[in-house]
Design a protein around this motif. Structure first.
Motif, PDB file in Angstrom:
ATOM      1  N   ARG A  18      -0.721   7.323  -0.545  1.00 44.83           N
ATOM      2  CA  ARG A  18      -1.885   6.863  -0.815  1.00 44.83           C
ATOM      3  C   ARG A  18      -2.306   5.735   0.285  1.00 44.83           C
ATOM      4  NH1 ARG A  18      -6.282   8.229  -0.684  1.00 44.83           N
ATOM      5  NH2 ARG A  18      -5.724   9.655  -2.270  1.00 44.83           N
ATOM      6  N   THR A  19      -1.461   4.859   0.370  1.00 42.50           N
ATOM      7  CA  THR A  19      -1.615   3.662   1.452  1.00 42.50           C
ATOM      8  C   THR A  19      -1.819   4.380   2.863  1.00 42.50           C
ATOM      9  OG1 THR A  19      -0.321   2.171   0.229  1.00 42.50           O
ATOM     10  CG2 THR A  19      -0.504   1.875   2.643  1.00 42.50           C
ATOM     11  N   ALA A  21      -2.872   7.452   3.809  1.00 41.08           N
ATOM     12  CA  ALA A  21      -4.256   8.216   3.517  1.00 41.08           C
ATOM     13  C   ALA A  21      -5.372   7.288   3.752  1.00 41.08           C
ATOM     14  CB  ALA A  21      -4.256   8.846   2.399  1.00 41.08           C
ATOM     15  N   ASP A  22      -5.335   5.869   3.225  1.00 42.45           N
ATOM     16  CA  ASP A  22      -6.638   4.991   3.226  1.00 42.45           C
ATOM     17  C   ASP A  22      -6.556   4.267   4.379  1.00 42.45           C
ATOM     18  OD1 ASP A  22      -7.061   6.092   0.645  1.00 42.45           O
ATOM     19  OD2 ASP A  22      -6.143   4.180  -0.520  1.00 42.45           O
ATOM     20  N   THR A  23      -5.394   3.997   5.155  1.00 38.30           N
ATOM     21  CA  THR A  23      -5.370   2.845   6.154  1.00 38.30           C
ATOM     22  C   THR A  23      -5.121   3.513   7.505  1.00 38.30           C
ATOM     23  OG1 THR A  23      -3.145   2.452   5.750  1.00 38.30           O
ATOM     24  CG2 THR A  23      -4.670   1.311   4.626  1.00 38.30           C
ATOM     25  N   HIS A  34       0.523  -3.825   2.107  1.00 36.34           N
ATOM     26  CA  HIS A  34      -0.608  -3.461   1.499  1.00 36.34           C
ATOM     27  C   HIS A  34      -0.458  -3.118   0.124  1.00 36.34           C
ATOM     28  CE1 HIS A  34      -3.521  -0.093   0.982  1.00 36.34           C
ATOM     29  NE2 HIS A  34      -4.355  -0.832   1.702  1.00 36.34           N
ATOM     30  N   THR A  38      -2.731  -4.980  -2.492  1.00 36.43           N
ATOM     31  CA  THR A  38      -3.878  -4.150  -3.295  1.00 36.43           C
ATOM     32  C   THR A  38      -3.447  -4.183  -4.821  1.00 36.43           C
ATOM     33  OG1 THR A  38      -4.109  -2.666  -1.173  1.00 36.43           O
ATOM     34  CG2 THR A  38      -4.662  -1.572  -3.473  1.00 36.43           C
ATOM     35  N   LYS A  80       2.496   7.909   9.838  1.00 34.70           N
ATOM     36  CA  LYS A  80       1.176   8.572   9.698  1.00 34.70           C
ATOM     37  C   LYS A  80       1.170   9.619   8.728  1.00 34.70           C
ATOM     38  CE  LYS A  80      -2.506  10.314  12.019  1.00 34.70           C
ATOM     39  NZ  LYS A  80      -3.279  11.006  13.623  1.00 34.70           N
ATOM     40  N   ARG A  86      -0.785  14.981   2.896  1.00 36.61           N
ATOM     41  CA  ARG A  86      -2.159  15.103   2.105  1.00 36.61           C
ATOM     42  C   ARG A  86      -2.270  16.022   0.858  1.00 36.61           C
ATOM     43  NH1 ARG A  86      -5.638  11.633   4.239  1.00 36.61           N
ATOM     44  NH2 ARG A  86      -5.426  11.220   6.493  1.00 36.61           N
ATOM     45  N   GLU A  93      -0.833  12.802  -7.374  1.00 35.28           N
ATOM     46  CA  GLU A  93      -2.059  12.124  -7.918  1.00 35.28           C
ATOM     47  C   GLU A  93      -2.531  12.794  -9.288  1.00 35.28           C
ATOM     48  OE1 GLU A  93      -5.035  11.504  -4.820  1.00 35.28           O
ATOM     49  OE2 GLU A  93      -4.382   9.525  -4.744  1.00 35.28           O
TER      50      GLU A  93
END
Length: 110
Positions: A18-19, A21-23, A34, A38, A80, A86, A93
């Motif tokens: 998730r980190t 994917a978001d950053t 992070h 967060t 990455k 993904r 999730e």
């Protein structure tokens, strides 16, 4: 006991994917920072857990890494998320949300 260990590994995988994917691409220290910031400093990921997890995720094709210069001009490995990562993130999730919902039904019955 084995299920507990799998849940912990799955939770760390979820947090890292998730980190990323978001950053976007980040090196390990930034990933850990992070997650801590967060979560309001509640979740802390130590290097001894993070780097083996990143290695496992890279072997599984969920993340890829590249050596680059960090902000302080030191050589660092940046991670990455991949397309496969993904897809895995979406699966994890969904499972995690179902798990949390089930726990909350027990903790706070209607």
């Amino acid at each position: 006991m084995g299920q507990h260990k799998d849940t912990l590994h799955g939770t760390l995988e979820l947090l890292v994917l998730r980190t990323l994917a978001d950053t976007g691409a980040m090196h390990g220290t930034d990933i850990s920072d992070h997650i801590a910031s967060t979560s309001g400093e509640i979740l802390r990921v130590e290097e001894g857990s993070l780097y083996p997890a990143l290695h496992r995720m890279e072997e599984a094709g969920l993340v890829k890494s590249q050596w680059k210069a960090s902000d302080n001009n030191r050589r660092a490995r940046y991670y990455k998320i991949t397309a496969s990562g993904r897809r895995r993130l979406a699966q994890v999730e969904r499972r995690w949300t179902a798990h949390v919902d089930a726990v909350m039904r027990v903790v706070r019955p209607a």
